[in-house]
Design an enzyme around this catalytic site. Structure first.
Site, short mmCIF file in Angstrom:
data_model
loop_
_atom_site.label_atom_id
_atom_site.label_comp_id
_atom_site.label_asym_id
_atom_site.label_seq_id
_atom_site.Cartn_x
_atom_site.Cartn_y
_atom_site.Cartn_z
N GLY A 100 4.75 -0.57 3.50
CA GLY A 100 5.08 -1.03 4.85
C GLY A 100 5.70 0.13 5.61
N LEU A 107 0.97 -1.78 -4.77
CA LEU A 107 0.22 -2.78 -3.99
C LEU A 107 -0.01 -2.34 -2.56
CD1 LEU A 107 1.81 -6.23 -5.01
CD2 LEU A 107 -0.50 -5.42 -5.48
N PHE A 111 8.92 0.93 6.19
CA PHE A 111 10.01 1.57 5.45
C PHE A 111 10.08 1.08 4.02
CE2 PHE A 111 11.58 1.76 9.87
CZ PHE A 111 11.73 3.14 9.96
N ASP A 122 8.99 -11.30 13.85
CA ASP A 122 8.03 -10.24 13.50
C ASP A 122 6.78 -10.89 12.92
OD1 ASP A 122 7.07 -7.69 13.31
OD2 ASP A 122 8.06 -7.22 11.41
N1 LIG Z 1 4.79 -10.94 -2.50
C1 LIG Z 1 3.72 -10.20 -2.22
N2 LIG Z 1 2.55 -10.41 -2.86
C2 LIG Z 1 1.45 -9.66 -2.57
N3 LIG Z 1 1.43 -8.66 -1.64
C3 LIG Z 1 2.57 -8.40 -0.98
C4 LIG Z 1 3.77 -9.14 -1.23
N4 LIG Z 1 4.75 -8.67 -0.43
C5 LIG Z 1 4.19 -7.68 0.30
N5 LIG Z 1 2.89 -7.51 -0.02
C6 LIG Z 1 1.96 -6.52 0.56
O1 LIG Z 1 2.73 -5.43 1.06
C7 LIG Z 1 2.54 -5.28 2.49
C8 LIG Z 1 3.84 -4.78 3.14
O2 LIG Z 1 4.89 -5.73 2.91
P1 LIG Z 1 6.01 -6.02 4.00
O3 LIG Z 1 5.38 -6.47 5.29
O4 LIG Z 1 7.02 -6.93 3.39
O5 LIG Z 1 6.61 -4.55 4.19
P2 LIG Z 1 7.33 -3.96 5.47
O6 LIG Z 1 7.79 -2.57 5.18
O7 LIG Z 1 8.40 -4.91 5.90
O8 LIG Z 1 6.15 -3.93 6.50
P3 LIG Z 1 6.18 -3.72 8.09
O9 LIG Z 1 7.57 -3.38 8.47
O10 LIG Z 1 5.17 -2.61 8.30
O11 LIG Z 1 5.71 -5.06 8.62
C9 LIG Z 1 2.06 -6.65 2.96
O12 LIG Z 1 1.29 -6.59 4.14
C10 LIG Z 1 1.23 -7.13 1.77
O13 LIG Z 1 -0.07 -6.55 1.82
#
Ligand SMILES: Nc1ncnc2c1ncn2[C@@H]1O[C@H](COP(=O)(O)OP(=O)(O)OP(=O)(O)O)[C@@H](O)[C@H]1O
Length: 288
Positions: A55, A52, A57, A174
């Protein structure tokens, strides 16, 4: 939640990333037996469907429950050190603390040991429309904008989610359009709860600015190579061409205050949003 569709052709290519050499991995109380194309969390099997997103990490994959046929998002967080492990643990605990329609729930989780490093696997409901950011990007690409009614509806949901977080003594910390998911009915769900702690600092104004202008308030400053640190000290300038109501523009100015101590509290913002909603003309919400 979405029901099972035809099996994705991508399934057969399945998940170089998820295959763990068919070896069972045990950590904590959860046994996780991984075979080709599938993973098991809490004795439930899930098939990999497709990637999908990624992010900072983490990797987010679409998986399908073998038994219930529902789709889920599997977020795998790579924990590089103890601090990373702690942050992932916080993310899990925060999901478990909140049971609110505007905070993303957690279906299951496990910590997996891979080559001496830990991965946190968070199984989340799959929100098909994706992030608020992806919706705004599509609007911008079409040269369109988000109707005020929709801005207010989404903002109200975000405020409700923040209110429940603040009531329990936490702050999201955040908040940004990539960390807000939108379901089919435009209900926002706050996610990425790993940075949450007991400090009350939010950046709600930037999210509202983004919904109205389809870009972040400091994107241009950053692109021009100017100092963002300096720019945030000045009051935000709302472009003359802004076609949203004066009330919404005033709300934006009052929440985009650089000193966190001077920002209004979430109950006040929620009241303002509700007031604007009651005054807003009953225009059709464009579907995006
Ligand atoms: N439950 C979900 N359903 C659909 N898409 C999702 C879901 N969770 C995450 N995503 C997709 O994955 C992306 C990254 O998720 P997330 O922000 O949780 O990761 P992260 O590594 O913590 O990101 P960052 O630290 O860069 O903000 C989101 O912007 C979204 O596009």
């Amino acid at each position: 939640m979405l029901r099972r569709g035809p099996r994705s052709p991508l399934f057969s290519k399945a998940l170089k990333s998820l295959v763990l050499n068919n070896e069972p991995v045990r950590m904590g109380q959860t046994l996780c037996t991984c075979s080709r194309g599938s993973i098991t969390i809490d004795n439930k099997k899930y098939y990999f469907v497709q990637k999908l997103d990624e992010g900072g990490f983490s990797y987010v994959d679409l998986v399908e429950g073998a038994k219930d046929g529902h789709f889920y998002a599997l977020k795998r967080i790579l924990c590089h050190d103890r601090e990373g492990r702690q942050e992932a643990q916080t993310e899990v605990e925060m999901h478990q603390i909140f049971n609110h329609p505007n905070v993303l729930s957690l279906v299951a989780h496990t910590f997996v040991d891979r080559g001496g490093k830990t991965e946190a696997w968070l199984l989340l409901p799959y929100i098909r429309k994706g992030s608020l950011w992806s919706v705004l990007e599509k609007l911008r690409d079409k040269g369109s904008s988000m109707p005020e009614k929709q801005v207010l509806q989404i903002l109200r949901g975000i405020c409700s989610g923040l209110k429940t977080i603040h009531e329990k003594g936490y702050a999201h910390r955040d908040l940004k359009p990539t960390n807000v998911l939108l379901d089919e009915d435009d209900r926002p769900l706050l996610m990425d709860l790993g940075s949450m702690n007991r400090a009350r600092i939010e950046s709600l104004g930037c999210v509202l600015y983004c919904m109205m202008m389809l870009e972040g308030p400091y994107d241009m400053v950053f692109q021009k190579g100017d100092s963002v640190a300096l720019a945030v000290q000045n009051p935000v300038t709302i472009p003359q061409s802004c076609s949203y109501s004066e009330g919404l523009q005033m709300l934006l100015s009052s929440i985009m205050v650089s000193n966190p101590q001077e920002r209004p509290n979430i109950n006040w913002v929620l009241d303002q949003v509700q007031d604007l909603q009651s005054r807003s003309p009953n225009t059709q919400t464009n579907m995006v």
